[in-house]
Design an enzyme around this catalytic site. Structure first.
Site, PDB file in Angstrom:
ATOM      1  N   GLU A   1       0.780  -1.237  -0.006  1.00 14.17           N
ATOM      2  CA  GLU A   1       0.025   0.005   0.043  1.00 14.17           C
ATOM      3  C   GLU A   1       0.722   1.301   0.054  1.00 14.17           C
ATOM      4  OE1 GLU A   1      -2.555  -0.831   3.334  1.00 14.17           O
ATOM      5  OE2 GLU A   1      -4.143  -1.593   2.115  1.00 14.17           O
TER       6      GLU A   1
ATOM      7  N   LYS B   1     -15.399  -2.032   3.723  1.00 12.57           N
ATOM      8  CA  LYS B   1     -14.843  -2.443   2.400  1.00 12.57           C
ATOM      9  C   LYS B   1     -15.731  -2.887   1.561  1.00 12.57           C
ATOM     10  CE  LYS B   1     -10.076  -3.472   4.069  1.00 12.57           C
ATOM     11  NZ  LYS B   1      -9.201  -4.501   4.998  1.00 12.57           N
TER      12      LYS B   1
HETATM   13  P1  PGA Z   1      -5.986  -5.880   2.739  1.00  8.51           P
HETATM   14  O1  PGA Z   1      -5.494  -5.182   3.841  1.00  8.51           O
HETATM   15  O2  PGA Z   1      -6.604  -5.130   1.819  1.00  8.51           O
HETATM   16  O3  PGA Z   1      -4.965  -6.959   2.418  1.00  8.51           O
HETATM   17  O4  PGA Z   1      -7.102  -6.624   3.569  1.00  8.51           O
HETATM   18  C1  PGA Z   1      -6.045  -3.770   4.331  1.00  8.51           C
HETATM   19  C2  PGA Z   1      -6.299  -3.904   5.630  1.00  8.51           C
HETATM   20  O5  PGA Z   1      -6.140  -4.867   6.472  1.00  8.51           O
HETATM   21  O6  PGA Z   1      -6.938  -2.803   6.081  1.00  8.51           O
HETATM   22 ZN    ZN Z   2      -7.209  -4.016   8.512  1.00  8.48          ZN
END
Ligand code: PGA
Ligand code: ZN
Length: 423
Positions: free
Chosen positions: A208, A340
């Site tokens: 990220e 998400k």
């Molecule tokens: P991931 O990580 O998209 O790999 O799940 C992001 C998070 O854990 O917030």
């Molecule tokens: Zn997370």
């Protein structure tokens, strides 16, 4: 306006892995496309994306990760049902549920349903001459969310250089989003400089965009970020605070929390105590996934114990799932939820989760995934939904900056207000 055509196809994400795109064309000749993100530290209770491993669709060079089944589901199952229907997000989502009534969308694939759902949200908004953000919040000021941004990353996103996934900062004292972003960039650059001076390898960047510097303890990582904040002349606490994404599921073995870089194992009750000491001794105002995704007891004990102002944020615990959120509300296992869309699979039901959270005084943080792309719909959703907070990763990588830049666009071109849920 009616749907004229829907096409699904495979594209690449920021990690070079296949992901799903869907393009919806309307009878006015316009086309609206959405691309879908994907996680790495994925929660067990997330909606199921379809990958081709072991199926007849498996492609030779993608290591089983191609998404041709999901693409075929869009082209052969979803498109025939939706073409010639009115473009209306609610209608599209309810038809996707008719085609795949499973809770986790494993029949069509949550990557297929979400791609169509987001493309439909765009098409619906544009058919009313609105931006995606304005389709959810047509009148008055747009509320720009407070960013939570990775400085250091480890865990599944950086080859486990640290046990925890991220040390992040929240610019709580910034007066505008653009000021917030300028502070974040300054801290990120200072952290890279200080890391280099201390002899760390700082050209390793995590999935990220955070710096993948190896630290032997969580405390040392926090202190390092604090020193970077101070060195740029910002005040820790009143201007910039810390947040952690512990992603504890990744180092929980069912009984113990194993911090391997520290060389220590903690029982569940010891780890509750450890986390409670950590948040008391560091300028942390938000802690995400401090315990594993099914360790409800530790979550509940900690939330009861923790300072009332601390944001106890469930990601893998809650997976943008209404049933899990309702359990957390009734058992007081957290006080904030990461939102998400691809953990859920549909735009409208993701929004329902956010609304339920807000109705029960949970903070909401709309979040990207570690595997992202150039789309910026996340910034529109976070703003149009008045989420209050947004988490996108770092300020490195165009797949991250597409979202920040969209928020800057709102600030420059619309009537806006910068939100501060930590006031
Ligand atoms: P991931 O990580 O998209 O790999 O799940 C992001 C998070 O854990 O917030
Ligand atoms: Zn997370």
């Amino acid at each position: 306006m009616k749907i004229n055509k829907i096409v699904g196809y495979q594209v690449l994400d920021s990690r070079g892995k296949p992901t799903v795109a869907a393009a919806i064309s309307l009878t006015d000749g316009t086309t609206h496309t959405a691309r879908i993100p994907s996680g790495a530290s994925t929660g067990a209770h997330e909606a199921k994306e379809l990958r081709d491993s072991g199926s007849k669709f498996e492609e030779k060079y993608y290591g089983g990760l191609s998404v041709q089944q999901a693409v075929e589901n869009i082209n052969k199952k979803i498109a025939p049902k939706l073409v010639e229907e009115q473009i209306d997000l609610n209608l599209v989502d309810s038809q996707l549920i008719e085609l795949d009534p499973s809770e986790d969308h494993h029949l069509l694939g949550a990557n297929a349903t979400l791609a169509v759902s987001i493309a439909a949200a765009y098409a619906d908004a544009h058919s009313q001459n609105k931006s995606l953000a304005r389709s959810f919040n047509p009148e008055g000021q747009l509320l720009i969310p407070m960013p939570m941004v990775n400085i250091l990353s480890g865990g599944a996103h950086a080859n486990r250089t640290m046990d925890i996934q991220d040390v992040l900062i929240i610019p709580v004292g910034a007066k505008s989003f653009s000021q917030a972003l300028s502070w974040i960039v300054a801290v990120r650059e200072m952290a890279a400089k200080l890391g280099k001076e201390a002899g760390h390898v700082t050209n390793l960047v995590a999935d990220e965009g955070g710096l993948a510097i190896a630290f032997t303890s969580i405390e040392k990582a926090c202190e390092f970020v604090v020193s970077a904040i101070e060195k740029v002349g910002l005040k820790v606490g009143s201007e910039v605070c810390l947040a952690l994404d512990v992603a504890a599921t990744q180092f929980f073995d069912g009984k113990n929390y194993n911090l391997s870089t520290v060389g220590k194992s903690y029982s569940q009750s010891e780890f509750v105590e450890y986390i409670n000491n950590l948040v008391s001794n560091q300028p942390i105002i938000s802690i995400e996934d401090p315990f594993a995704e099914d360790d409800w007891n530790s979550w509940q004990t900690f939330t009861e114990l923790a300072p009332k102002k601390l944001q106890v944020l469930g990601d893998d615990l809650l997976t943008t799932n209404l049933l899990r959120l309702n359990k957390a509300i009734s058992e007081k296992s957290a006080n904030a939820i990461l939102i998400k869309a691809n953990q859920n699979g549909l735009v409208t039901s993701t929004l329902n989760v956010l609304k339920q959270a807000r109705a029960n005084n949970f903070n909401t943080v709309v979040s990207a995934r570690s595997g992202e792309n150039e789309d910026s719909w996340l910034a529109d959703l976070a703003t149009g939904w008045n989420a209050g907070q947004i988490k996108v990763g770092s300020t490195h990588g165009s797949e991250r900056n597409a979202k920040w830049n969209r928020l800057l666009e709102f600030e420059a071109t619309e009537s806006t207000k910068f939100t501060n849920p930590f006031n």
